[in-house]
Design a protein around this motif. Structure first.
Motif, PDB file in Angstrom:
ATOM      1  N   TYR A  85       0.824  -1.206   0.000  1.00 28.47           N
ATOM      2  CA  TYR A  85       0.000   0.000   0.000  1.00 28.47           C
ATOM      3  C   TYR A  85       0.859   1.258   0.000  1.00 28.47           C
ATOM      4  CZ  TYR A  85      -4.634  -1.977   0.517  1.00 28.47           C
ATOM      5  OH  TYR A  85      -5.818  -2.635   0.280  1.00 28.47           O
ATOM      6  N   PHE A  86       0.447   2.217  -0.823  1.00 22.50           N
ATOM      7  CA  PHE A  86       1.014   3.561  -0.814  1.00 22.50           C
ATOM      8  C   PHE A  86      -0.127   4.492  -0.403  1.00 22.50           C
ATOM      9  CE2 PHE A  86       3.544   1.117  -3.753  1.00 22.50           C
ATOM     10  CZ  PHE A  86       4.845   1.484  -3.427  1.00 22.50           C
ATOM     11  N   GLY A  87      -0.184   4.839   0.862  1.00 24.72           N
ATOM     12  CA  GLY A  87      -1.310   5.601   1.372  1.00 24.72           C
ATOM     13  C   GLY A  87      -2.399   4.681   1.886  1.00 24.72           C
ATOM     14  N   GLU A  88      -3.585   5.239   2.069  1.00 25.56           N
ATOM     15  CA  GLU A  88      -4.687   4.507   2.693  1.00 25.56           C
ATOM     16  C   GLU A  88      -5.380   3.525   1.751  1.00 25.56           C
ATOM     17  OE1 GLU A  88      -5.850   4.679   5.928  1.00 25.56           O
ATOM     18  OE2 GLU A  88      -4.007   5.796   6.309  1.00 25.56           O
ATOM     19  N   ARG A  89      -5.491   3.864   0.464  1.00 25.30           N
ATOM     20  CA  ARG A  89      -6.329   3.064  -0.436  1.00 25.30           C
ATOM     21  C   ARG A  89      -5.647   2.573  -1.702  1.00 25.30           C
ATOM     22  NH1 ARG A  89     -12.089   3.564   0.352  1.00 25.30           N
ATOM     23  NH2 ARG A  89     -12.527   4.824   2.173  1.00 25.30           N
ATOM     24  N   PHE A  90      -4.497   3.117  -2.066  1.00 18.40           N
ATOM     25  CA  PHE A  90      -3.846   2.769  -3.328  1.00 18.40           C
ATOM     26  C   PHE A  90      -2.751   1.736  -3.089  1.00 18.40           C
ATOM     27  CE2 PHE A  90      -0.533   3.468  -6.550  1.00 18.40           C
ATOM     28  CZ  PHE A  90      -1.276   3.192  -7.688  1.00 18.40           C
ATOM     29  N   SER A  91      -2.739   0.682  -3.912  1.00 14.43           N
ATOM     30  CA  SER A  91      -1.740  -0.375  -3.745  1.00 14.43           C
ATOM     31  C   SER A  91      -1.181  -0.816  -5.091  1.00 14.43           C
ATOM     32  CB  SER A  91      -2.355  -1.582  -3.029  1.00 14.43           C
ATOM     33  OG  SER A  91      -3.398  -2.144  -3.811  1.00 14.43           O
ATOM     34  N   LEU A  92       0.030  -1.331  -5.051  1.00 17.86           N
ATOM     35  CA  LEU A  92       0.665  -1.965  -6.201  1.00 17.86           C
ATOM     36  C   LEU A  92       0.988  -3.395  -5.832  1.00 17.86           C
ATOM     37  CD1 LEU A  92       3.181   0.732  -7.504  1.00 17.86           C
ATOM     38  CD2 LEU A  92       1.016   0.044  -8.553  1.00 17.86           C
ATOM     39  N   GLY A  93       0.917  -4.290  -6.823  1.00 17.38           N
ATOM     40  CA  GLY A  93       1.185  -5.684  -6.525  1.00 17.38           C
ATOM     41  C   GLY A  93       1.809  -6.428  -7.676  1.00 17.38           C
ATOM     42  N   LEU A  94       2.435  -7.534  -7.354  1.00 16.08           N
ATOM     43  CA  LEU A  94       2.990  -8.456  -8.338  1.00 16.08           C
ATOM     44  C   LEU A  94       2.295  -9.793  -8.142  1.00 16.08           C
ATOM     45  CD1 LEU A  94       5.072  -9.178 -10.537  1.00 16.08           C
ATOM     46  CD2 LEU A  94       6.622  -9.833  -8.680  1.00 16.08           C
ATOM     47  N   ASN A  95       1.676 -10.294  -9.218  1.00 14.88           N
ATOM     48  CA  ASN A  95       0.895 -11.522  -9.164  1.00 14.88           C
ATOM     49  C   ASN A  95       1.491 -12.518 -10.154  1.00 14.88           C
ATOM     50  OD1 ASN A  95      -1.098 -13.397  -8.750  1.00 14.88           O
ATOM     51  ND2 ASN A  95      -2.791 -12.020  -9.175  1.00 14.88           N
ATOM     52  N   VAL A  96       1.909 -13.683  -9.698  1.00 17.49           N
ATOM     53  CA  VAL A  96       2.451 -14.720 -10.578  1.00 17.49           C
ATOM     54  C   VAL A  96       1.654 -16.003 -10.386  1.00 17.49           C
ATOM     55  CG1 VAL A  96       4.785 -13.759 -10.664  1.00 17.49           C
ATOM     56  CG2 VAL A  96       4.208 -15.386  -8.876  1.00 17.49           C
ATOM     57  N   GLY A  97       1.517 -16.752 -11.459  1.00 20.87           N
ATOM     58  CA  GLY A  97       0.737 -17.971 -11.344  1.00 20.87           C
ATOM     59  C   GLY A  97       0.916 -18.919 -12.507  1.00 20.87           C
ATOM     60  N   MET A  98       0.258 -20.060 -12.386  1.00 22.35           N
ATOM     61  CA  MET A  98       0.259 -21.076 -13.421  1.00 22.35           C
ATOM     62  C   MET A  98      -1.170 -21.524 -13.678  1.00 22.35           C
ATOM     63  SD  MET A  98       1.830 -24.893 -13.597  1.00 22.35           S
ATOM     64  CE  MET A  98       0.344 -25.611 -12.972  1.00 22.35           C
ATOM     65  N   LEU A  99      -1.523 -21.629 -14.941  1.00 19.85           N
ATOM     66  CA  LEU A  99      -2.871 -22.033 -15.344  1.00 19.85           C
ATOM     67  C   LEU A  99      -2.778 -23.312 -16.148  1.00 19.85           C
ATOM     68  CD1 LEU A  99      -5.557 -19.769 -16.958  1.00 19.85           C
ATOM     69  CD2 LEU A  99      -4.859 -21.837 -18.117  1.00 19.85           C
ATOM     70  N   THR A 100      -3.685 -24.219 -15.882  1.00 20.21           N
ATOM     71  CA  THR A 100      -3.802 -25.427 -16.697  1.00 20.21           C
ATOM     72  C   THR A 100      -5.282 -25.634 -17.026  1.00 20.21           C
ATOM     73  OG1 THR A 100      -3.369 -27.815 -16.832  1.00 20.21           O
ATOM     74  CG2 THR A 100      -3.822 -26.919 -14.644  1.00 20.21           C
ATOM     75  N   ALA A 101      -5.569 -25.864 -18.308  1.00 19.21           N
ATOM     76  CA  ALA A 101      -6.951 -26.028 -18.758  1.00 19.21           C
ATOM     77  C   ALA A 101      -6.989 -27.004 -19.924  1.00 19.21           C
ATOM     78  CB  ALA A 101      -7.544 -24.680 -19.172  1.00 19.21           C
ATOM     79  N   SER A 102      -8.167 -27.551 -20.194  1.00 16.62           N
ATOM     80  CA  SER A 102      -8.300 -28.512 -21.296  1.00 16.62           C
ATOM     81  C   SER A 102      -9.746 -28.598 -21.746  1.00 16.62           C
ATOM     82  CB  SER A 102      -7.794 -29.894 -20.865  1.00 16.62           C
ATOM     83  OG  SER A 102      -8.553 -30.365 -19.768  1.00 16.62           O
TER      84      SER A 102
END
Length: 198
Positions: A67-84
Motif C-alpha cells: 500500500y502507498f497511502g490509505e487506499r492505493f496499492s501496487l502488486g505483483l501476481n504470478v501464477g500457473m494455469l492449466t486447462a483442457s
C-alpha cells in the motif's frame, strides 16, 4: 494523618485512571496499526474459462502487494494455469493449455474498513503459453493431428477483489479476473485466496 491517607488514595486513583487511559490509547494504536499494515501476501486458486477454446481448468497464483497511502496499492501476481477441453466424439483432449503468467497490477480500495475491503484494479500482464491444439486458427490439419504451440503474449488484466480480515493479520477473500492478450485466448477467472498482512 487523615489528610495524608486521603491524599495517598487520591494519588493512587489518579495514577490508576491515567494508567488505564494510556493502556487504552496504546491498545487503540496497536489495533489501528494492525489494520494499516502496508504489505500483504496471498495464495489463491481460481476456476478459469478460456472463451476461444471453450476449455476450463484451474489457476494457482501468489500475490505480493504493498500500500502507498490509505487506499492505493501496487502488486505483483504470478501464477500457473492449466486447462483442457475433452472431445467426446474423438475421445481425446482436443485442447490442452498450460500458461505461466505474471501481472504487475494497481488497485484502489472502494470500500475499506477494519473487517472488509473491496478493491478494483488493473495492470499489465504477460504469459508463456504452451498448447496442444487440434484446431488452431489457420493451422488445422484435415486428419485432425494436433499442433504444439509455444509462444509468449502480453496484454492487460482487470480485477475485482475483496478481503475479509480475521485474527490480527489474516486475510481471506475472493477475486474475479479478466485477462486479455495480444494473441491467443482471453482468460476469465473466479477464485478464492488466503494470506496475511505484515
Amino acid at each position: 494523618m487523615r489528610l495524608s491517607k486521603l491524599t495517598i488514595v487520591l494519588l493512587l486513583l489518579l495514577c490508576l485512571f491515567s494508567g488505564s487511559n494510556s493502556f487504552a490509547n496504546g491498545y487503540d494504536r496497536f489495533q489501528n496499526g494492525a489494520n494499516k499494515d502496508p504489505n500483504n501476501f496471498k495464495a489463491g486458486i481460481s476456476f478459469v474459462w478460456l472463451s476461444d477454446y471453450d476449455s476450463q481448468g484451474l489457476m494457482f497464483s501468489n500475490k505480493f502487494g504493498h500500500y502507498f497511502g490509505e487506499r492505493f496499492s501496487l502488486g505483483l501476481n504470478v501464477g500457473m494455469l492449466t486447462a483442457s477441453r475433452y472431445d467426446e466424439g474423438k475421445q481425446i483432449f482436443s485442447i490442452k493449455n498450460t500458461f505461466y503468467m505474471g501481472t504487475l497490477e494497481a488497485g484502489f480500495d472502494v470500500i475499506s474498513n477494519e473487517m472488509v475491503t473491496l478493491r478494483l484494479g488493473a495492470g499489465g500482464t504477460a504469459r508463456r503459453r504452451n498448447e496442444i491444439n487440434s484446431e488452431p486458427e489457420d493451422q488445422g490439419t484435415v486428419d485432425g493431428s494436433v499442433v504444439h504451440i509455444k509462444t509468449s503474449d502480453v496484454g492487460f488484466n482487470g480485477f475485482l477483489e475483496n478481503d475479509f480480515s480475521f485474527l490480527r493479520s489474516g486475510i481471506v477473500g475472493g477475486r474475479i479476473d479478466y485477462f486479455y492478450y495480444s494473441s491467443g485466448t482471453p482468460v476469465f477467472a473466479i477464485g478464492l485466496h488466503v494470506g496475511f498482512k505484515f
